[in-house]
Design a protein around this motif. Structure first.
Motif, PDB file in Angstrom:
ATOM      1  N   THR A  27       0.526  -1.180  -0.279  1.00  0.00           N
ATOM      2  CA  THR A  27       0.405  -0.244   0.216  1.00  0.00           C
ATOM      3  C   THR A  27       0.715   1.394  -0.268  1.00  0.00           C
ATOM      4  O   THR A  27       0.796   2.590  -0.520  1.00  0.00           O
ATOM      5  N   ASP A  50      -7.542  -4.586  -2.190  1.00  0.00           N
ATOM      6  CA  ASP A  50      -7.705  -5.794   0.012  1.00  0.00           C
ATOM      7  C   ASP A  50      -8.756  -5.039   0.124  1.00  0.00           C
ATOM      8  O   ASP A  50      -8.886  -4.028   1.288  1.00  0.00           O
ATOM      9  N   ASP A 118      -3.317  -2.261  -5.864  1.00  0.00           N
ATOM     10  CA  ASP A 118      -3.450  -2.634  -4.510  1.00  0.00           C
ATOM     11  C   ASP A 118      -4.002  -4.414  -4.153  1.00  0.00           C
ATOM     12  O   ASP A 118      -5.260  -4.398  -4.358  1.00  0.00           O
TER      13      ASP A 118
HETATM   14 MG   LIG Z   1      -2.115  -3.139   1.956  1.00  0.00          MG
END
Ligand SMILES: [Mg+2]
Ligand SMILES: Nc1ncnc2c1ncn2[C@@H]1O[C@H](COP(=O)(O)OP(=O)(O)O)[C@@H](O)[C@H]1O
Length: 306
Positions: A27, A50, A118
């Motif tokens: 991240t 995520d 991500d």
């Molecule tokens: Mg992460």
């Protein structure tokens, strides 16, 4: 689903940050890359896969709030995250997620220069799918043999790489898939994160193991980021080491560590060799000029000059 990666006129360049391990810096890295590209004037879309942690989403929300509070016009990508899914069976939930993801990508693949994704720290259908869409895959890993093991196994006596691990096989499969679908190549860059002043010998061993591994995996190595408190401190403000390092932006006096962090982020961007061209520079200049003039009275812009 195939057309996600097979569309011949696909424009967006896809960067995925992935590693089957939580806490490796995915991240933090994807956020810095997103800001590097938006600051450079590119049209960037970001996707947070995520769905449990949603840290990327929160990082960007913090950025919006901080930008508004301080009145400092921070650059923002167009961000997307997946909504809640309701199916009882895993297959149903995966189906719902896939539909959401497909809808997002089809909305942005021709309107944006870059899509940055991500990923969660575990294997899953969407994770594998987005790896097979990637033009560049960035895998941050902490500088320890525990993290190394997520990519490959080594002989404890000789230090030689004996086998590649589950995640490396996932990437290999994604590469095969990509080649079959549109003959595209995945540039895989493994970057070391949270580098510390561990003993020179330990560092050298790790580097040697990584070099061996990179030959086996067909990936490139990037020096990456050192262990620095600033990377953690910037999250609540949604800032990155690439944002202006003045007191107005930071809320505190800038420190040398901010500049050191900025240098290593820039070095990473250079290592990635992204398609950053003249057009992007022109856009960035236009955006900067616009921002500089946005708050000035109209006479200052020369519009009313004789
Ligand atoms: Mg992460
Ligand atoms: N280079 C670094 N120096 C110090 N802290 C870091 C660094 N990289 C990441 N962190 C911190 O480590 C934690 C995990 O990083 P994160 O980017 O969320 O990893 P992931 O997304 O892979 O789970 C976060 O608290 C983050 O601020």
């Amino acid at each position: 689903m195939r057309n996600l990666v097979s569309t011949p006129d696909k424009q967006a360049y896809v960067i995925v940050c992935g590693n089957e391990k939580g806490g490796s810096g995915k991240t933090t890295t994807v956020m810095h890359l997103a800001v590097a590209l938006t600051n450079a004037g590119y049209k960037v879309a970001t996707i947070d896969l995520d769905t449990r942690q949603l840290s990327f989403t929160r990082y960007l929300e913090n950025r919006k709030i901080w930008s508004h509070k301080r009145g400092i016009g921070l650059s923002q990508p167009d961000h997307f995250s997946l909504g809640q899914v309701s199916g009882d069976l895993i297959s149903e939930r995966e189906g719902e997620e896939l539909e959401q993801f497909t809808n997002i990508v089809s909305r942005i693949e021709r309107t944006h220069d870059f899509i940055l994704i991500d990923t969660p720290g575990h294997d899953g259908y969407l994770m594998r799918l987005c790896h097979s869409m990637a033009d560049t895959l960035v895998t941050p890993m902490n500088d320890s043999y525990v993290d190394f093991d997520v990519l490959g196994h080594i002989d404890s006596e000789t230090g030689d790489v004996t086998d590649v691990s589950h995640y490396a096989k996932t990437v290999r499969e994604a590469r095969r898939h990509r080649r079959r679908v549109d003959n595209g190549l995945l540039d895989w860059v493994v970057m070391r994160n949270r580098l510390t002043q561990i003993s020179a010998r330990n560092k050298e061993n790790m580097l040697q193991s990584l070099k061996d591994l990179s030959m086996r995996l067909g990936c490139r190595l990037a020096e990456g980021f050192s262990e620095r408190v600033v990377y953690r401190e910037l999250f609540p403000m949604g800032l990155t080491a690439l944002d202006d390092m003045d007191e107005e932006t930071l809320g505190v006096s800038p420190r040398l560590a901010h500049l050191s962090a900025r240098q290593e982020v820039r070095a990473l961007v250079a290592t990635l060799k992204l398609p950053i061209d003249e057009l992007g520079r022109k856009r960035a200049q236009a955006r900067r000029t616009w921002l500089e003039n946005a708050d000035r009275p109209i006479q200052d812009m020369g519009v009313l000059a004789d």
